[in-house]
Design a protein around this motif. Structure first.
Motif, PDB file in Angstrom:
ATOM      1  N   UNK A  27      10.905 -21.273  94.335  1.00  0.00           N
ATOM      2  CA  UNK A  27      11.051 -19.958  93.535  1.00  0.00           C
ATOM      3  C   UNK A  27       9.674 -19.070  93.493  1.00  0.00           C
ATOM      4  N   UNK A  28       9.711 -17.930  93.957  1.00  0.00           N
ATOM      5  CA  UNK A  28       8.297 -17.268  94.080  1.00  0.00           C
ATOM      6  C   UNK A  28       8.718 -15.698  93.708  1.00  0.00           C
ATOM      7  N   UNK A  29       7.678 -15.105  93.033  1.00  0.00           N
ATOM      8  CA  UNK A  29       7.604 -13.679  92.742  1.00  0.00           C
ATOM      9  C   UNK A  29       6.498 -12.956  93.401  1.00  0.00           C
ATOM     10  N   UNK A  30       6.810 -11.827  93.778  1.00  0.00           N
ATOM     11  CA  UNK A  30       5.781 -10.687  94.431  1.00  0.00           C
ATOM     12  C   UNK A  30       5.414  -9.757  93.278  1.00  0.00           C
TER      13      UNK A  30
ATOM     14  N   UNK B 169       1.280 -11.258  96.399  1.00  0.00           N
ATOM     15  CA  UNK B 169       0.690 -10.006  96.239  1.00  0.00           C
ATOM     16  C   UNK B 169       1.736  -8.824  96.692  1.00  0.00           C
ATOM     17  N   UNK B 170       2.269  -8.095  95.898  1.00  0.00           N
ATOM     18  CA  UNK B 170       3.382  -7.159  96.097  1.00  0.00           C
ATOM     19  C   UNK B 170       2.636  -5.957  96.916  1.00  0.00           C
TER      20      UNK B 170
ATOM     21  N   UNK C 269      14.228 -20.888 104.726  1.00  0.00           N
ATOM     22  CA  UNK C 269      15.235 -19.700 104.991  1.00  0.00           C
ATOM     23  C   UNK C 269      15.047 -18.900 103.355  1.00  0.00           C
ATOM     24  N   UNK C 270      14.700 -17.504 103.402  1.00  0.00           N
ATOM     25  CA  UNK C 270      14.461 -17.248 102.224  1.00  0.00           C
ATOM     26  C   UNK C 270      15.374 -15.705 101.772  1.00  0.00           C
ATOM     27  N   UNK C 271      15.744 -15.952 100.559  1.00  0.00           N
ATOM     28  CA  UNK C 271      16.415 -14.792  99.740  1.00  0.00           C
ATOM     29  C   UNK C 271      15.386 -13.837  99.474  1.00  0.00           C
ATOM     30  N   UNK C 272      15.546 -12.458  99.689  1.00  0.00           N
ATOM     31  CA  UNK C 272      14.527 -11.545  98.816  1.00  0.00           C
ATOM     32  C   UNK C 272      15.253 -10.476  98.161  1.00  0.00           C
ATOM     33  N   UNK C 273      14.911 -10.170  97.069  1.00  0.00           N
ATOM     34  CA  UNK C 273      15.496  -9.416  96.190  1.00  0.00           C
ATOM     35  C   UNK C 273      14.389  -8.509  95.249  1.00  0.00           C
ATOM     36  N   UNK C 274      14.999  -7.112  95.276  1.00  0.00           N
ATOM     37  CA  UNK C 274      13.953  -6.184  94.477  1.00  0.00           C
ATOM     38  C   UNK C 274      14.284  -6.543  93.015  1.00  0.00           C
ATOM     39  N   UNK C 275      12.965  -6.228  91.936  1.00  0.00           N
ATOM     40  CA  UNK C 275      13.477  -6.296  90.803  1.00  0.00           C
ATOM     41  C   UNK C 275      13.129  -4.972  90.199  1.00  0.00           C
ATOM     42  N   UNK C 276      14.170  -4.514  89.497  1.00  0.00           N
ATOM     43  CA  UNK C 276      13.954  -3.019  88.947  1.00  0.00           C
ATOM     44  C   UNK C 276      13.730  -3.176  87.331  1.00  0.00           C
ATOM     45  N   UNK C 277      12.873  -2.211  87.017  1.00  0.00           N
ATOM     46  CA  UNK C 277      12.785  -2.334  85.582  1.00  0.00           C
ATOM     47  C   UNK C 277      14.024  -2.136  84.578  1.00  0.00           C
ATOM     48  N   UNK C 278      14.496  -2.857  84.146  1.00  0.00           N
ATOM     49  CA  UNK C 278      15.673  -2.850  83.240  1.00  0.00           C
ATOM     50  C   UNK C 278      15.388  -1.656  82.297  1.00  0.00           C
ATOM     51  N   UNK C 279      14.308  -1.244  81.909  1.00  0.00           N
ATOM     52  CA  UNK C 279      14.124  -0.090  80.774  1.00  0.00           C
ATOM     53  C   UNK C 279      14.077   1.329  81.817  1.00  0.00           C
ATOM     54  N   UNK C 280      13.554   1.186  82.909  1.00  0.00           N
ATOM     55  CA  UNK C 280      13.363   2.203  83.832  1.00  0.00           C
ATOM     56  C   UNK C 280      13.949   1.908  85.017  1.00  0.00           C
ATOM     57  N   UNK C 281      14.921   2.194  85.327  1.00  0.00           N
ATOM     58  CA  UNK C 281      15.879   1.492  86.475  1.00  0.00           C
ATOM     59  C   UNK C 281      15.234   2.196  87.737  1.00  0.00           C
ATOM     60  N   UNK C 282      14.478   3.125  87.967  1.00  0.00           N
ATOM     61  CA  UNK C 282      14.171   3.893  89.101  1.00  0.00           C
ATOM     62  C   UNK C 282      12.843   3.151  89.687  1.00  0.00           C
ATOM     63  N   UNK C 283      12.144   2.181  88.615  1.00  0.00           N
ATOM     64  CA  UNK C 283      11.049   1.516  88.950  1.00  0.00           C
ATOM     65  C   UNK C 283      11.256   0.185  89.578  1.00  0.00           C
TER      66      UNK C 283
ATOM     67  N   UNK D 133       8.845  -5.554  91.022  1.00  0.00           N
ATOM     68  CA  UNK D 133       8.157  -6.943  91.746  1.00  0.00           C
ATOM     69  C   UNK D 133       9.634  -7.104  92.829  1.00  0.00           C
ATOM     70  N   UNK D 134       9.398  -8.501  93.095  1.00  0.00           N
ATOM     71  CA  UNK D 134      10.507  -8.878  93.964  1.00  0.00           C
ATOM     72  C   UNK D 134      10.652 -10.292  93.843  1.00  0.00           C
ATOM     73  N   UNK D 135      11.889 -10.987  94.053  1.00  0.00           N
ATOM     74  CA  UNK D 135      11.977 -12.261  94.019  1.00  0.00           C
ATOM     75  C   UNK D 135      12.291 -13.001  95.429  1.00  0.00           C
TER      76      UNK D 135
END
Length: 604
Positions: free
Chosen positions: A128-131, A147-148, A188-202, A205-207
């Motif tokens: 499990x990793x974070x960008x 490094x994102x 084999x990896x899953x890649x997912x964008x992380x939005x700022x829950x307070x500002x959803x357009x931002x 990071x990524x999972x």
């Protein structure tokens, strides 16, 4: 058309009895067995195809369920990470406030590491990793953190940002191991964008959640129930995510367009051609991914069991046929064996062998034929012997007649020469001539014996040429080149003198442009034969005329032609048809006569 149909009939009609019987056995045995094998093969092939496709369906569904479970597990894990308050808080920190706050950043790192490690305690999630933003002090860790900013320059990042799907899946790639050795492993990896829950357009990071490729491959391999078939997963870009057998996969060269057409029909099997082979294939899209699971089975393997049965039946058919043929050969052999023996003996008689007899103890039709054959051969042999004796006596009489005349013209001319020499010259040559003539006739008659030594025959020729030179003023040169070891060989007498006489009279004397001529006599052993060659440098003759001497005599001089032909016949009668004279000549190049006789040494 009629001729093409009559050709096999004619071939069968003229075939031997055993061949006809064996062909009949072939039709009566192999045709029913071939028909039975064909019908059985078709029935077994149909049943086996249904069985193997049913088993492949079950294995395919089991693997498909397993993959869905793995995919959903990773997606649920990504949901937990996505909505975690600490992850949201830490990734949303402002650069200007925390870039130099290394204590807080270290606390954040430990908190995130502990949180991510909690997902890495089962086979479902290997890593499990974070960008994270590049200004984080631990962004370059390249284990739980990446490094994102650096990742934003990759094609995978561009695909992720352009995608409207919840998650994206990376093709197989290599990362370092969780253990201290840091050995690389395939994941084999899953890649997912992380939005700022307070500002959803931002996007803060990524999972990245990784599962071991070998776990997927293990299940894929279990789903492949055939040896030459293959089960594989392919993404929308044509990349192979996993496969059960890479070598078999390379044979079919996966076609993404073909797979897209099959995804909507995931309950049936379809026919497809890959390269030079035909396959049955089945494909199904895996939910929440751009993956398609495909299984391909070659028709040759589907029919392998029926082919083995077919081969077994062919072997049995061959064994039965061979046994039947063996029995047929044995049974027919008892009938035709004596006919074949009789035919073989007849062919020997046809080739000239008369010492032939066929033993027969059975008094049937074949026995009667055998007795008649034996009687006929004995009668033929008796007639041949009588003819041979008569011919030999005739030749002996001819030889005696030839010896009796010994060329009277030669004798008359010699005596006349002696007479004129005596009148014109008071010289001692007369004594030489008389002595030579006496010795010549002494060697010619040889007390009535037909066999002389080669040495005596050569002495006879020397005296003959010496007398001729006294007559023709030394215009004849005689050269003898024979190994003295051959002088003891026993030969028929008077086989050289007629040839030398022909060389002088019809060769050298008729060459008007030459004052002198030469005669060369050579000899050598050839295996068990003795070869004598008489060669002159006279006028020669056309080759066809030279051959006519032995066939019909010399038309120009019947006496001398008769003598040469007589020599050839005497040699063949005495030694066999493979021996005798051979003439070679051409105009202006003289004549060459080869005499071949057996090399007989009386002392050996």
């Amino acid at each position: 058309m009629k001729k093409s149909l009559l050709a096999p009939v004619g071939f069968f009609t003229h075939m031997n009895i055993r061949g006809k019987l064996l062909i009949s056995y072939f039709i009566l045995i192999f045709f029913p067995l071939a028909l039975l094998t064909t019908i059985s093969y078709k029935n077994v092939s149909s049943d086996y195809e249904k069985q193997i496709l049913h088993s492949a369906d079950q294995s395919f569904d089991q693997a498909y369920t397993f993959l869905n479970y793995k995919v959903n597990t990773l997606i649920k894990a990504s949901d937990v990470i996505y909505f975690n308050a600490d992850v949201q808080t830490i990734l949303a920190r402002k650069k200007e406030e925390f870039e130099n706050d290394y204590v807080q950043q270290n606390i954040d790192r430990l908190k995130l590491e502990n949180f991510l490690s909690s997902f890495q305690n089962s086979e479902d999630v290997y890593r499990a990793s974070l960008y994270v933003p590049g200004w984080f002090m631990y962004a370059a860790q390249n284990f739980n953190f990446y490094d994102k900013d650096s990742f934003s320059h990759t094609q995978s990042y561009q695909r992720l940002m352009a995608s409207k799907d919840k998650v994206n899946w990376l093709p197989p790639h290599t990362i370092t191991n969780n253990s201290s050795s840091l050995d690389p492993v395939q994941v084999i990896s899953l890649l997912r964008k992380i939005r700022n829950t307070e500002q959803t357009t931002e996007y803060i990071g990524m999972i990245e959640l990784s599962i071991l490729k070998e776990n997927i491959e293990a299940m894929i391999q279990k789903a492949n129930i055939t040896y030459d078939g293959v089960v594989y997963i392919q993404n929308s870009h044509g990349d192979i995510v996993s496969c059960s057998n890479l070598q078999n996969l390379n044979r079919i060269d996966p076609n993404t367009e073909l797979i897209k057409g099959l995804q909507n029909n995931d309950t049936t099997w379809n026919n497809a051609a890959f390269g030079n082979s035909d396959y049955v294939i089945k494909a199904r899209a895996i939910e929440n991914t751009d993956w398609t699971m495909v299984t391909a089975i070659p028709y040759t393997e589907i029919y392998s069991q029926s082919i083995r049965i077919r081969d077994l039946m062919l072997v049995l058919m061959l064994v039965c046929g061979l046994i039947s043929y063996g029995l047929a050969y044995f049974i027919t052999g008892a009938t035709v064996k004596r006919i074949q023996l009789l035919r073989k003996k007849m062919r020997l008689v046809q080739e000239g062998f008369l010492n032939v007899e066929v033993n027969s103890k059975i008094h049937d039709e074949i026995g009667d034929l055998t007795d008649s054959f034996n009687h006929m051969v004995k009668r033929i042999k008796l007639l041949v012997d009588e003819q041979y004796q008569n011919g030999k006596e005739i030749k002996n009489l001819e030889l005696k007649a030839l010896q009796a005349q010994i060329n009277p013209h030669f004798l008359y001319n010699t005596l006349e020469m002696i007479n004129w020499k005596a009148i014109d010259n008071d010289v001692p040559e007369i004594a030489v001539i008389s002595q030579s003539l006496a010795k010549f006739y002494k060697l010619s008659l040889n007390k009535g014996k037909d066999i002389v030594s080669l040495e005596d025959e050569l002495d006879h020729i020397r005296i003959y040429v010496k007398i001729q030179n006294l007559r023709f003023d030394d215009k004849i040169k005689l050269a003898i080149d024979i190994d003295p070891d051959l002088y003891s060989c026993a030969i028929l007498k008077l086989i050289l003198q007629p040839i030398v006489e022909n060389a002088i009279i019809h060769g050298i004397r008729e060459y008007r442009d030459k004052e002198k001529g030469s005669i060369t006599i050579t000899g050598y052993p050839d295996k068990h034969d003795l070869v004598l060659i008489v060669k002159d440098d006279g006028v020669g003759m056309p080759q066809d005329k030279a051959e006519e001497i032995l066939a019909n005599g010399n038309p120009a001089d019947e006496v001398h032609g008769y003598g040469v032909r007589n020599i050839n016949h005497r040699i063949k009668l005495c030694y066999g048809q493979e021996y005798g004279l051979t003439y070679r000549s051409s105009p202006g190049n003289g004549t060459r006569v080869e005499i071949r006789i057996p090399a007989i040494h009386p002392s050996k």
